[in-house]
Motif scaffolding. Structure first.
Motif, PDB file in Angstrom:
ATOM      1  N   SER A 189       0.840  -1.204   0.000  1.00  0.00           N
ATOM      2  CA  SER A 189       0.000   0.000   0.000  1.00  0.00           C
ATOM      3  C   SER A 189       0.873   1.252   0.000  1.00  0.00           C
ATOM      4  O   SER A 189       1.864   1.326   0.724  1.00  0.00           O
ATOM      5  N   CYS A 191      -0.864   4.124   0.435  1.00  0.00           N
ATOM      6  CA  CYS A 191      -1.898   5.070   0.876  1.00  0.00           C
ATOM      7  C   CYS A 191      -1.552   5.728   2.204  1.00  0.00           C
ATOM      8  O   CYS A 191      -1.193   5.042   3.172  1.00  0.00           O
ATOM      9  N   ASP A 195      -2.682   1.857   8.075  1.00  0.00           N
ATOM     10  CA  ASP A 195      -1.623   1.105   8.764  1.00  0.00           C
ATOM     11  C   ASP A 195      -1.601  -0.375   8.376  1.00  0.00           C
ATOM     12  O   ASP A 195      -2.523  -0.882   7.717  1.00  0.00           O
ATOM     13  N   LEU A 196      -0.520  -1.035   8.793  1.00  0.00           N
ATOM     14  CA  LEU A 196      -0.339  -2.449   8.428  1.00  0.00           C
ATOM     15  C   LEU A 196      -1.485  -3.300   8.953  1.00  0.00           C
ATOM     16  O   LEU A 196      -1.931  -4.235   8.291  1.00  0.00           O
ATOM     17  N   LEU A 199      -4.349  -3.144   6.681  1.00  0.00           N
ATOM     18  CA  LEU A 199      -4.085  -3.804   5.393  1.00  0.00           C
ATOM     19  C   LEU A 199      -4.330  -5.310   5.469  1.00  0.00           C
ATOM     20  O   LEU A 199      -4.567  -5.954   4.449  1.00  0.00           O
ATOM     21  N   CYS A 208       1.851  -7.952   3.994  1.00  0.00           N
ATOM     22  CA  CYS A 208       1.560  -6.537   3.691  1.00  0.00           C
ATOM     23  C   CYS A 208       2.797  -5.659   3.847  1.00  0.00           C
ATOM     24  O   CYS A 208       3.572  -5.838   4.781  1.00  0.00           O
ATOM     25  N   ARG A 210       3.869  -1.472   3.677  1.00  0.00           N
ATOM     26  CA  ARG A 210       3.419  -0.086   3.583  1.00  0.00           C
ATOM     27  C   ARG A 210       4.585   0.732   3.040  1.00  0.00           C
ATOM     28  O   ARG A 210       5.677   0.725   3.619  1.00  0.00           O
ATOM     29  N   PHE A 226       9.693   2.347   3.575  1.00  0.00           N
ATOM     30  CA  PHE A 226       8.732   1.250   3.665  1.00  0.00           C
ATOM     31  C   PHE A 226       8.861   0.528   4.990  1.00  0.00           C
ATOM     32  O   PHE A 226       9.861   0.655   5.692  1.00  0.00           O
ATOM     33  N   GLU A 255       7.235   1.068  11.484  1.00  0.00           N
ATOM     34  CA  GLU A 255       5.938   1.588  11.068  1.00  0.00           C
ATOM     35  C   GLU A 255       5.605   2.923  11.740  1.00  0.00           C
ATOM     36  O   GLU A 255       4.993   3.801  11.126  1.00  0.00           O
ATOM     37  N   ILE A 258       6.280   6.029   9.615  1.00  0.00           N
ATOM     38  CA  ILE A 258       5.757   6.234   8.250  1.00  0.00           C
ATOM     39  C   ILE A 258       4.942   7.526   8.132  1.00  0.00           C
ATOM     40  O   ILE A 258       4.975   8.204   7.102  1.00  0.00           O
ATOM     41  N   THR A 262       5.499  10.540   5.525  1.00  0.00           N
ATOM     42  CA  THR A 262       4.419  11.085   4.695  1.00  0.00           C
ATOM     43  C   THR A 262       4.446  12.612   4.737  1.00  0.00           C
ATOM     44  O   THR A 262       4.380  13.280   3.698  1.00  0.00           O
ATOM     45  N   SER A 361      -5.057   7.461  10.093  1.00  0.00           N
ATOM     46  CA  SER A 361      -4.833   6.074  10.545  1.00  0.00           C
ATOM     47  C   SER A 361      -5.881   5.670  11.561  1.00  0.00           C
ATOM     48  O   SER A 361      -6.289   4.521  11.624  1.00  0.00           O
TER      49      SER A 361
END
Ligand SMILES: NC(=O)C1=CN([C@@H]2O[C@H](COP(=O)(O)OP(=O)(O)OC[C@H]3O[C@@H](n4cnc5c(N)ncnc54)[C@H](OP(=O)(O)O)[C@@H]3O)[C@@H](O)[C@H]2O)C=CC1
Ligand SMILES: O=C(O)[C@@H]1CCC=N1
Length: 364
Positions: A189, A191, A195-196, A199, A208, A210, A226, A255, A258, A262, A361
């Motif tokens: 993803s 997007c 979040d994972l 997903l 998955c 991200r 990632f 994570e 992330i 962004t 999120s």
């Protein structure tokens, strides 16, 4: 082996290995080149991990004679960790499908096609808007409005729809997985704020990843990060590194980072465009023709970025100080920017973008 190969741009094989400090990674796409690379450590009489990739600056690629032994494709410049070697043979098994054929899907597709990382016949896009399907079909990739058709033909699925559409397409993915239990998909993803955990909705065994890229995938200069869930294997990591590495710089982050990525680099091109637009307008105000002002603004950003990337150990403040001659023009301008809160505006803007990703999120 080395006596038979020349190194234009490198005085010797030793010099070639020393270029590791540039942290620019090279994916070697055929077995002959892999043998060449694997032979480096013994030829240099020192240890280089046989799974790590030797490095050289991208400018040297055109004169890099390894091309004689095969295709070398430059990937990313991750400063954080050593990349693994991913060969074409492994990538031959990867077929990429996209949910969503908008701006970002196009940028990634073009990044992959430009680097020849994946052949167009191994790429599918599921997009609902016919005009977009027609546009993307011109790239030679297959297009469809039917998610199941795309899923049947792909094993690595990029979610490139707006974040609020993700639950809808994941339902399709879950149904497909239930009906095709022997096929395991890798879901990637891009997007913001998804979040994972979300997903994996509908299938806790789903692999998955991200990724947060930016639009510079289009020109192979993205800044992406990632993170993977626990179901992913080393091979999955290598696949995403190869795919996103061919779109630009890539680093792995936990994570929790992330959303900050962004705010900084995912949205970042917009801030830089705003700065370039203002610089260009300023030039026009001072009497420069619009085209000249635009070109000067763009090239100034490109040149400054290149200098900063090539001197990672020099503090950005020091680079700025080198332009600010005592009593000169630049320091006069810098004083105004400080006075108007330029830096704190940027810092607060990135915090706001990060907060927004966090908000997304939680509830969207
Ligand atoms: N734009 C950027 O710079 C970046 C964006 N991202 C992320 O990338 C994702 C995509 O962004 P972006 O490319 O800009 O968005 P776009 O709106 O340009 O593209 C999304 C596309 O998906 C289509 N779509 C909607 N629903 C479906 C569906 N069920 N199946 C297939 N296609 C569908 C949309 O059609 P329609 O328009 O009719 O809805 C649209 O064409 C977002 O989640 C964003 O957070 C990440 C990094 C940078
Ligand atoms: O503005 C957005 O939400 C997306 C995510 C990063 C860049 N564009």
């Amino acid at each position: 082996m080395f006596s038979r190969l020349t190194f234009p741009g490198f005085r010797s094989a030793e010099r070639f290995a020393d270029l590791s400090k540039f942290s620019t990674y090279c994916y070697i796409r055929d077995q002959k080149s892999v043998s060449f690379i694997r032979a480096l450590p013994s030829a240099l009489n020192r240890s280089i991990s046989s799974r790590s990739i030797p490095l050289c600056p991208p400018e040297a690629l055109s004169s890099f004679t390894v091309r004689k032994a095969g295709r070398a494709v430059f990937g990313n410049r991750p400063d954080l960790r050593t990349r693994s070697l991913v060969t074409t043979s492994k990538m031959n098994d990867v077929s990429v499908g996209f949910y969503g054929g908008g701006m970002m899907a196009e940028a990634i597709l073009k990044g992959l096609l430009n680097r020849k990382t994946i052949a167009p016949q191994n790429m599918w896009v599921c997009e609902l808007v016919q005009a977009r399907r027609e546009e993307l079909a011109k790239l030679g990739v297959s297009v469809t409005a039917d998610g199941e058709e795309m899923l049947s033909n792909s094993n690595t699925i990029f979610l490139a729809v707006k974040p609020n559409i993700v639950p809808i397409v994941l339902e399709d993915v879950t149904n497909f997985e239930k009906q095709n239990r022997r096929k395991q998909l890798l879901v990637v993803s891009i997007c913001a704020g998804v979040d994972l955990g979300s997903l994996a909705a509908g299938n806790p065994r789903r692999k998955c990843i991200r990724v947060m890229p930016n639009q510079a995938c289009l020109v192979g200069e993205a800044a992406s990060s990632f993170t993977l869930n626990k179901k992913c294997t080393q091979e999955d990591r290598e696949v995403v590194e190869t795919l996103m590495g061919s779109c630009g710089l890539l680093s792995e982050v936990p994570e929790k980072s992330i959303n900050a990525v962004t705010g900084l680099s995912g949205s970042g091109p917009a801030y830089v465009y705003m700065m370039m637009e203002a610089m260009s307008d300023a030039g026009v105000r001072e009497g420069l023709p619009r085209a000249v002002a635009r070109q000067l603004a763009c090239q100034t950003v490109l040149g400054a970025a290149k200098m900063a990337l090539e001197q990672p150990d020099v503090h950005l403040g020091e680079l700025r100080n080198r332009v600010e001659s005592p009593g000169g023009t630049t320091i006069a301008a810098s004083a105004i920017l400080e006075n108007r809160g330029f830096r704190s505006a940027v810092i607060e803007a990135i915090r706001e973008a990060t907060n927004r990703a966090e908000e997304m999120s939680k509830k969207e």
